[in-house]
Design a protein around this motif. Structure first.
Motif, PDB file in Angstrom:
ATOM      1  N   GLY A 134     -64.081 -10.499 -27.703  1.00 52.26           N
ATOM      2  CA  GLY A 134     -63.590 -10.851 -26.329  1.00 52.26           C
ATOM      3  C   GLY A 134     -63.075 -12.248 -26.218  1.00 52.26           C
ATOM      4  O   GLY A 134     -62.644 -12.951 -27.016  1.00 52.26           O
ATOM      5  N   TYR A 162     -66.706  -2.017 -13.211  1.00 52.18           N
ATOM      6  CA  TYR A 162     -65.770  -2.907 -13.354  1.00 52.18           C
ATOM      7  C   TYR A 162     -65.986  -3.697 -14.467  1.00 52.18           C
ATOM      8  O   TYR A 162     -67.230  -3.598 -15.210  1.00 52.18           O
ATOM      9  CB  TYR A 162     -65.442  -3.886 -11.960  1.00 52.18           C
ATOM     10  CG  TYR A 162     -66.392  -4.982 -11.564  1.00 52.18           C
ATOM     11  CD1 TYR A 162     -65.906  -6.082 -11.182  1.00 52.18           C
ATOM     12  CD2 TYR A 162     -67.719  -4.853 -12.099  1.00 52.18           C
ATOM     13  CE1 TYR A 162     -66.667  -7.044 -10.674  1.00 52.18           C
ATOM     14  CE2 TYR A 162     -68.394  -5.818 -11.532  1.00 52.18           C
ATOM     15  CZ  TYR A 162     -67.936  -6.990 -11.176  1.00 52.18           C
ATOM     16  OH  TYR A 162     -68.811  -8.109 -10.751  1.00 52.18           O
ATOM     17  N   GLY A 163     -64.977  -4.485 -15.175  1.00 52.22           N
ATOM     18  CA  GLY A 163     -65.102  -5.163 -16.330  1.00 52.22           C
ATOM     19  C   GLY A 163     -66.241  -6.030 -16.419  1.00 52.22           C
ATOM     20  O   GLY A 163     -66.785  -6.275 -17.486  1.00 52.22           O
ATOM     21  N   TYR A 206     -68.174  -5.357 -19.955  1.00 53.59           N
ATOM     22  CA  TYR A 206     -67.806  -6.220 -20.863  1.00 53.59           C
ATOM     23  C   TYR A 206     -68.566  -7.531 -20.898  1.00 53.59           C
ATOM     24  O   TYR A 206     -68.251  -8.313 -22.122  1.00 53.59           O
ATOM     25  CB  TYR A 206     -66.365  -6.360 -20.910  1.00 53.59           C
ATOM     26  CG  TYR A 206     -65.515  -5.052 -20.906  1.00 53.59           C
ATOM     27  CD1 TYR A 206     -65.648  -4.067 -21.618  1.00 53.59           C
ATOM     28  CD2 TYR A 206     -64.405  -4.855 -20.012  1.00 53.59           C
ATOM     29  CE1 TYR A 206     -64.913  -2.844 -21.711  1.00 53.59           C
ATOM     30  CE2 TYR A 206     -63.900  -3.736 -19.704  1.00 53.59           C
ATOM     31  CZ  TYR A 206     -63.980  -2.795 -20.634  1.00 53.59           C
ATOM     32  OH  TYR A 206     -63.247  -1.724 -20.609  1.00 53.59           O
ATOM     33  N   THR A 248     -67.356 -12.331 -23.327  1.00 50.82           N
ATOM     34  CA  THR A 248     -67.171 -11.100 -22.801  1.00 50.82           C
ATOM     35  C   THR A 248     -67.027 -10.427 -24.609  1.00 50.82           C
ATOM     36  O   THR A 248     -66.432 -11.100 -25.373  1.00 50.82           O
ATOM     37  CB  THR A 248     -65.832 -10.656 -22.248  1.00 50.82           C
ATOM     38  OG1 THR A 248     -64.787 -11.416 -23.147  1.00 50.82           O
ATOM     39  CG2 THR A 248     -66.058 -11.433 -21.019  1.00 50.82           C
ATOM     40  N   HIS A 307     -60.445  -8.248 -21.483  1.00 51.80           N
ATOM     41  CA  HIS A 307     -60.359  -7.666 -20.147  1.00 51.80           C
ATOM     42  C   HIS A 307     -59.627  -8.481 -19.308  1.00 51.80           C
ATOM     43  O   HIS A 307     -59.985  -9.566 -18.613  1.00 51.80           O
ATOM     44  CB  HIS A 307     -61.732  -7.437 -19.515  1.00 51.80           C
ATOM     45  CG  HIS A 307     -61.689  -6.883 -18.090  1.00 51.80           C
ATOM     46  ND1 HIS A 307     -60.809  -5.309 -18.016  1.00 51.80           N
ATOM     47  CD2 HIS A 307     -62.203  -6.873 -16.998  1.00 51.80           C
ATOM     48  CE1 HIS A 307     -61.213  -5.184 -16.912  1.00 51.80           C
ATOM     49  NE2 HIS A 307     -61.716  -5.855 -16.149  1.00 51.80           N
ATOM     50  N   TYR A 333     -60.557 -10.354 -15.517  1.00 53.49           N
ATOM     51  CA  TYR A 333     -62.023 -10.563 -15.527  1.00 53.49           C
ATOM     52  C   TYR A 333     -62.042 -11.503 -14.609  1.00 53.49           C
ATOM     53  O   TYR A 333     -62.851 -11.618 -13.734  1.00 53.49           O
ATOM     54  CB  TYR A 333     -62.410 -11.181 -16.998  1.00 53.49           C
ATOM     55  CG  TYR A 333     -63.988 -11.326 -17.135  1.00 53.49           C
ATOM     56  CD1 TYR A 333     -64.636 -10.377 -17.470  1.00 53.49           C
ATOM     57  CD2 TYR A 333     -64.684 -12.624 -16.946  1.00 53.49           C
ATOM     58  CE1 TYR A 333     -66.061 -10.574 -17.427  1.00 53.49           C
ATOM     59  CE2 TYR A 333     -65.911 -12.738 -16.920  1.00 53.49           C
ATOM     60  CZ  TYR A 333     -66.623 -11.717 -17.278  1.00 53.49           C
ATOM     61  OH  TYR A 333     -68.140 -11.851 -17.292  1.00 53.49           O
TER      62      TYR A 333
END
Length: 222
Positions: A97, A141-142, A146, A162, A166, A169
């Protein structure tokens, strides 16, 4: 209403930014708000807990709480702008991420006199994303889905990692809920409040648990 000018539409659903309103000279400065909520007109704004959803309504929390960043705060076509973070960097990490490093705004105090700093930012995420809550309550949601971990580099530098790239974000961090920042005094036991035994989540969630998580989360509200 011909008595009021300056209204601008909000950027999110149920966002009524009446702080932009300007009463005409010589008229009353009292404004009564009675907007339509999800179930029609309402009589209360709930507990004003920025970490939860209903019965709280977006418009009231949006007047009171701020997040790390803001969305189009000055009407600049959706640009992500500073709020409680004054600057940030985004870099790829080694867990698939991105790492978001936020420089927190200096000299900020909550209305109750408490200082804004990295320990407070971390406390808020410790509660919102505690164990089972991240996926069970905020996995839509992210940020809930994440976010891998978060920590302080120093008193005014906050880091979030993360585990998945994403794109929106930062945009999601601007949302009115569930990660607007609350003063540590509002938590059940202040800075020492345990996110597992006395979480800031709303009371009617009760105790959150799931077979994938060893530790339950007990909701105590604020």
């Amino acid at each position: 209403n011909h008595r009021l000018t300056g209204y601008q539409a909000g950027f999110q659903q149920f966002d009524y930014p009446v702080h932009h309103l300007v009463p005409n000279v010589g008229t009353s400065t009292t404004v009564t708000i009675d907007p339509g909520a999800r179930t029609g007109l309402f009589e209360t704004v709930g507990t004003l807990n920025a970490h939860v959803y209903g019965p709280n309504e977006f418009f009231s929390n949006n007047w009171i709480y701020e997040g790390l960043v803001a969305y189009g705060k000055n009407g600049k076509n959706g640009k992500i702008e500073p709020s409680l973070a004054s600057a940030w960097d985004v870099t790829p990490n080694d867990i698939g991420g991105d790492t978001y490093t936020f420089q927190l705004r200096q000299g900020v105090k909550f209305h109750d006199g408490e200082d804004w700093n990295c320990a407070v930012a971390k406390l808020n995420l410790d509660h919102v994303l505690a164990g089972v809550l991240a996926n069970e309550k905020h996995g839509w949601y992210g940020v809930g889905k994440y976010t891998q971990d978060w920590y302080c580099n120093n008193e005014m530098e906050f880091v979030i990692r993360t585990n998945f790239k994403h794109g929106p974000y930062l945009q999601e961090l601007t949302l009115i809920r569930p990660i607007r920042m609350i003063s540590p005094k509002a938590f059940m036991n202040g800075n020492a409040t345990d996110p597992a035994t006395s979480n800031s989540c709303q009371l009617d969630w009760g105790t959150a648990s799931h077979t994938d998580y060893q530790e339950e989360v007990n909701c105590a509200g604020i």
